[in-house]
Design an enzyme around this catalytic site. Structure first.
Site, mmCIF file in Angstrom:
data_model
loop_
_atom_site.group_PDB
_atom_site.id
_atom_site.type_symbol
_atom_site.label_atom_id
_atom_site.label_comp_id
_atom_site.label_asym_id
_atom_site.label_seq_id
_atom_site.Cartn_x
_atom_site.Cartn_y
_atom_site.Cartn_z
ATOM 1 N N ASP A 77 0.821 -1.217 0.000
ATOM 2 C CA ASP A 77 0.000 0.000 0.000
ATOM 3 C C ASP A 77 0.853 1.265 0.000
ATOM 4 O O ASP A 77 2.048 1.235 0.306
ATOM 5 C CB ASP A 77 -0.939 0.016 1.207
ATOM 6 C CG ASP A 77 -0.204 0.025 2.539
ATOM 7 O OD1 ASP A 77 0.812 -0.693 2.667
ATOM 8 O OD2 ASP A 77 -0.618 0.765 3.457
ATOM 9 N N GLU A 138 0.161 -1.346 5.511
ATOM 10 C CA GLU A 138 1.255 -1.002 6.437
ATOM 11 C C GLU A 138 1.095 0.414 6.950
ATOM 12 O O GLU A 138 1.311 0.711 8.120
ATOM 13 C CB GLU A 138 2.610 -1.160 5.726
ATOM 14 C CG GLU A 138 3.819 -1.056 6.640
ATOM 15 C CD GLU A 138 4.396 0.342 6.776
ATOM 16 O OE1 GLU A 138 5.298 0.528 7.590
ATOM 17 O OE2 GLU A 138 3.926 1.287 6.084
HETATM 18 ZN ZN LIG Z 1 6.856 2.221 3.742
#
Ligand SMILES: [Zn+2]
Length: 370
Positions: A77, A138
């Site tokens: 992401d 993340e």
């Molecule tokens: Zn990163």
């Protein structure tokens, strides 16, 4: 050798939108490349836990030699604004057209993992087994990695390709991080008619904050107040104030001391003003620190030199998927990937850095053969 393919892969990844929770396009692309290179690929059930359109991707490149297993990790992401990225390449440096981030964080990591696996699969040099873990979400707080099953990550070393700075940087220490949400509770009263009947939650919060040590407390420890909200009107003694904050330290005992000190100060300030405070602490992630003579650190430095790079051992004040993986018991190193000014529209990366990173990753795997 395959520098051109590496650049093409990076451009392909930059052009696929992958905001947190909507990583499926990137996941499909990575799955196809990894399968074509001879990997077994599967996804875990994190899509449901996280509320995303795909899970974390796991791949195994079978070994052609015995040796220790390397785990290669990057996240799929990007932070917003990251949709419709228009990559621009000038003088060997990739940037976005300026309306979005570039997404080098972490598509540099993804491109280097994919290319390293392809090269290992193609060349005749025997290599031990390689595991690939590409995580979702993340950026919102390691959410994808936190959804990993307890036994999901195994291996002898994990390289997380997700730090900024020139390639050759090896992050060997990262802090334990706590956040809190505190609610100060006082008593409302008319500010003009009967202020003595009230007890201001805002005053409690202000006294607590001004009594705290904040900022950099020592070389390994930080603390911060993130937000203060409360009160309703100028003529009302504020009954409620919400405060958020955090503390971090590379030293696991020190962070506990700071956390307890912050808690005690808030309780004292509340009770001194005749109120109370409820504080909810969250341990965001656990720190890790590998000593300089740890076999994984020694090996990574040797691999740097194999790849023609000067290694630099670093510590960070930030967290990454590496914090979660290290807590799974796998010795973890976070590699600098050459990206600059991440999380802003000026984000950039020198393309030659991605090639260096790919060579470094392949050199670590080569050294893991027995
Ligand atoms: Zn990163």
């Amino acid at each position: 050798m395959s520098d051109e393919r590496l650049l093409t892969t990076f451009l392909d990844l930059l052009r696929i939108d992958s905001p947190s929770g909507r990583e499926k396009g990137v996941a499909d692309y990575c799955e196809a490349v990894l399968r074509a290179a001879g990997c077994e690929v599967r996804f875990d059930g994190a899509a449901e836990t996280v509320g995303a359109d795909t899970g974390n991707l796991f791949a195994v490149l079978p070994g052609t030699a015995s040796g220790r297993t390397t785990v290669l990790c990057a996240h799929m992401d990007c932070v917003q604004p990251c949709e419709g990225v228009e990559p621009l390449l000038a003088d060997g440096v990739m940037t976005s057209a300026g309306e979005t981030v570039l997404g080098a964080d972490d598509k540099v990591g993804l491109a280097a993992v994919l290319e390293a696996v392809r090269r290992l699969a193609e060349v005749d040099d025997p290599h031990p087994e390689v595991h690939v873990l590409l995580t979702i979400s993340e950026e919102p707080g390691l959410t994808g990695a936190k959804a990993l099953a307890p036994d999901a990550v195994t291996g002898d070393v994990c390289l997380v390709l997700d730090a900024d700075g020139p390639v050759g940087g090896i992050v060997v220490a990262s802090p334990t991080h706590y956040t809190f949400a505190a609610t100060f509770l006082g008593k409302a009263a008319h500010a003009g008619v009967a202020p003595e009947k009230g007890s201001s939650a805002l005053v409690m919060a202000a006294r607590a904050i001004s009594a705290m040590r904040l900022g950099r407390l020592d070389v390994e420890t930080t603390a911060n107040i993130g937000s203060v909200q409360g009160g309703t009107a100028t003529n009302v003694v504020a009954a409620r104030a919400n405060v958020t904050g955090e503390c971090r330290s590379l030293d696991p005992e020190r962070v506990e001391e700071v956390r307890q000190a912050m808690q005690a100060i808030m309780e004292q300030a509340a009770s001194a003003a005749g109120g109370r405070v409820d504080v909810a602490w969250t341990r965001e992630y656990t720190g890790f620190r590998l000593p300089e003579d740890h076999p994984a650190v020694v090996l990574a430095q040797q691999a740097c030199r194999d790849a023609g790079l000067e290694p630099r051992l670093l510590s960070t004040g930030g967290g990454s998927d590496g914090n979660i993986i290290a807590a799974h018991g796998v010795p973890t190193l976070v590699l600098s990937c050459g990206m600059k000014d991440v999380h802003g529209v000026d984000e950039s990366v020198e393309v030659a850095e991605i090639e260096r990173l790919t060579r470094l990753v392949a050199a670590v795997v080569a050294r893991m053969a027995e």
